[in-house]
Design a protein around this motif. Structure first.
Motif, PDB file in Angstrom:
ATOM      1  N   SER A 199       0.841  -1.205   0.000  1.00 12.46           N
ATOM      2  CA  SER A 199       0.000   0.000   0.000  1.00 12.46           C
ATOM      3  C   SER A 199       0.874   1.251   0.000  1.00 12.46           C
ATOM      4  O   SER A 199       1.896   1.300   0.660  1.00 12.46           O
ATOM      5  CB  SER A 199      -0.893   0.014   1.230  1.00 12.46           C
ATOM      6  OG  SER A 199      -1.779  -1.073   1.207  1.00 12.46           O
ATOM      7  N   SER A 200       0.410   2.258  -0.721  1.00 17.08           N
ATOM      8  CA  SER A 200       1.183   3.497  -0.793  1.00 17.08           C
ATOM      9  C   SER A 200       0.685   4.515   0.224  1.00 17.08           C
ATOM     10  O   SER A 200      -0.457   4.466   0.676  1.00 17.08           O
ATOM     11  CB  SER A 200       1.107   4.091  -2.199  1.00 17.08           C
ATOM     12  OG  SER A 200      -0.218   4.434  -2.524  1.00 17.08           O
ATOM     13  N   VAL A 201       1.577   5.424   0.589  1.00 12.95           N
ATOM     14  CA  VAL A 201       1.284   6.522   1.499  1.00 12.95           C
ATOM     15  C   VAL A 201       1.599   7.809   0.748  1.00 12.95           C
ATOM     16  O   VAL A 201       2.636   7.900   0.088  1.00 12.95           O
ATOM     17  CB  VAL A 201       2.160   6.419   2.767  1.00 12.95           C
ATOM     18  CG1 VAL A 201       1.920   7.609   3.681  1.00 12.95           C
ATOM     19  CG2 VAL A 201       1.890   5.127   3.493  1.00 12.95           C
ATOM     20  N   LYS A 202       0.709   8.813   0.835  1.00 14.58           N
ATOM     21  CA  LYS A 202       0.893  10.078   0.106  1.00 14.58           C
ATOM     22  C   LYS A 202       1.340  11.188   1.048  1.00 14.58           C
ATOM     23  O   LYS A 202       1.021  11.169   2.236  1.00 14.58           O
ATOM     24  CB  LYS A 202      -0.424  10.524  -0.535  1.00 14.58           C
ATOM     25  CG  LYS A 202      -0.925   9.655  -1.638  1.00 14.58           C
ATOM     26  CD  LYS A 202      -2.212  10.230  -2.190  1.00 14.58           C
ATOM     27  CE  LYS A 202      -2.862   9.300  -3.177  1.00 14.58           C
ATOM     28  NZ  LYS A 202      -4.137   9.832  -3.672  1.00 14.58           N
ATOM     29  N   ILE A 203       2.028  12.154   0.439  1.00 15.64           N
ATOM     30  CA  ILE A 203       2.423  13.361   1.179  1.00 15.64           C
ATOM     31  C   ILE A 203       2.431  14.541   0.203  1.00 15.64           C
ATOM     32  O   ILE A 203       2.715  14.365  -0.982  1.00 15.64           O
ATOM     33  CB  ILE A 203       3.795  13.170   1.870  1.00 15.64           C
ATOM     34  CG1 ILE A 203       4.007  14.227   2.931  1.00 15.64           C
ATOM     35  CG2 ILE A 203       4.920  13.160   0.869  1.00 15.64           C
ATOM     36  CD1 ILE A 203       5.159  13.891   3.875  1.00 15.64           C
ATOM     37  N   LYS A 204       2.098  15.709   0.720  1.00 14.35           N
ATOM     38  CA  LYS A 204       2.067  16.935  -0.096  1.00 14.35           C
ATOM     39  C   LYS A 204       3.160  17.869   0.406  1.00 14.35           C
ATOM     40  O   LYS A 204       3.356  18.021   1.625  1.00 14.35           O
ATOM     41  CB  LYS A 204       0.706  17.609   0.052  1.00 14.35           C
ATOM     42  CG  LYS A 204       0.588  18.964  -0.612  1.00 14.35           C
ATOM     43  CD  LYS A 204      -0.775  19.573  -0.291  1.00 14.35           C
ATOM     44  CE  LYS A 204      -0.880  20.986  -0.811  1.00 14.35           C
ATOM     45  NZ  LYS A 204      -2.168  21.588  -0.490  1.00 14.35           N
ATOM     46  N   VAL A 205       3.871  18.517  -0.521  1.00 14.25           N
ATOM     47  CA  VAL A 205       4.923  19.445  -0.129  1.00 14.25           C
ATOM     48  C   VAL A 205       5.038  20.573  -1.168  1.00 14.25           C
ATOM     49  O   VAL A 205       4.803  20.342  -2.356  1.00 14.25           O
ATOM     50  CB  VAL A 205       6.278  18.712   0.067  1.00 14.25           C
ATOM     51  CG1 VAL A 205       6.749  18.085  -1.216  1.00 14.25           C
ATOM     52  CG2 VAL A 205       7.323  19.617   0.644  1.00 14.25           C
ATOM     53  N   LYS A 206       5.352  21.777  -0.689  1.00 11.43           N
ATOM     54  CA  LYS A 206       5.547  22.914  -1.587  1.00 11.43           C
ATOM     55  C   LYS A 206       6.989  23.382  -1.478  1.00 11.43           C
ATOM     56  O   LYS A 206       7.475  23.671  -0.379  1.00 11.43           O
ATOM     57  CB  LYS A 206       4.594  24.063  -1.214  1.00 11.43           C
ATOM     58  CG  LYS A 206       4.695  25.240  -2.168  1.00 11.43           C
ATOM     59  CD  LYS A 206       3.686  26.314  -1.821  1.00 11.43           C
ATOM     60  CE  LYS A 206       3.772  27.467  -2.800  1.00 11.43           C
ATOM     61  NZ  LYS A 206       2.778  28.496  -2.500  1.00 11.43           N
ATOM     62  N   THR A 207       7.667  23.449  -2.620  1.00  9.27           N
ATOM     63  CA  THR A 207       9.065  23.888  -2.618  1.00  9.27           C
ATOM     64  C   THR A 207       9.151  25.371  -2.292  1.00  9.27           C
ATOM     65  O   THR A 207       8.202  26.126  -2.470  1.00  9.27           O
ATOM     66  CB  THR A 207       9.731  23.612  -3.982  1.00  9.27           C
ATOM     67  OG1 THR A 207       8.961  24.232  -5.006  1.00  9.27           O
ATOM     68  CG2 THR A 207       9.853  22.134  -4.252  1.00  9.27           C
ATOM     69  N   LYS A 208      10.320  25.777  -1.848  1.00  4.45           N
ATOM     70  CA  LYS A 208      10.547  27.182  -1.490  1.00  4.45           C
ATOM     71  C   LYS A 208      11.131  27.931  -2.657  1.00  4.45           C
ATOM     72  O   LYS A 208      11.576  27.351  -3.614  1.00  4.45           O
ATOM     73  CB  LYS A 208      11.473  27.270  -0.278  1.00  4.45           C
ATOM     74  CG  LYS A 208      10.787  26.678   0.940  1.00  4.45           C
ATOM     75  CD  LYS A 208      11.654  26.834   2.164  1.00  4.45           C
ATOM     76  CE  LYS A 208      10.923  26.261   3.368  1.00  4.45           C
ATOM     77  NZ  LYS A 208      11.635  26.395   4.596  1.00  4.45           N
TER      78      LYS A 208
END
Length: 109
Positions: free
Chosen positions: A100-109
């Motif tokens: 199973s996969s796990v998701k994450i959200k990130v915004k670069t600087k």
């Protein structure tokens, strides 16, 4: 339950869906993201996928051995949101299953 065979895209058999990364973190920098994750018992490797959309468009960007728990994704656009998924891989009977996969959200600087 009868386990399913892996599909051509490497999806999992039902017996291996329980394999899941429980800690997946992302730290944003200028034009790069550092991803870290925990070890998954019985995993023989890990796969990381990236997308600019939350629920679609994920592309495999890197495969890792079972002893790798960190990755730096470089050359990203500044001030842009990226979504990552990580999934452990498990080899069994000469075939590779993806947990199973796990998701994450990130915004670069």
């Amino acid at each position: 339950e009868t386990p399913t065979q892996p599909t051509q895209n490497g999806s999992t058999g039902q017996g291996n869906k329980k394999a899941k990364v429980t800690k997946f973190t992302a730290k944003a920098y200028t034009g790069k993201v550092i991803l870290k994750w925990n070890r998954v018992k019985k995993a023989t490797g890990y796969r990381i996928y990236r997308s600019v959309k939350k629920n679609s468009g994920y592309k495999l960007i890197k495969k890792f051995s079972k002893n790798t728990f960190k990755y730096t994704d470089r050359w990203l656009k500044r001030k842009k949101v990226y979504y990552y998924k990580i999934a452990p891989t498990i080899k069994s009977g000469g075939k590779t299953y993806v947990g199973s996969s796990v998701k994450i959200k990130v915004k670069t600087k």
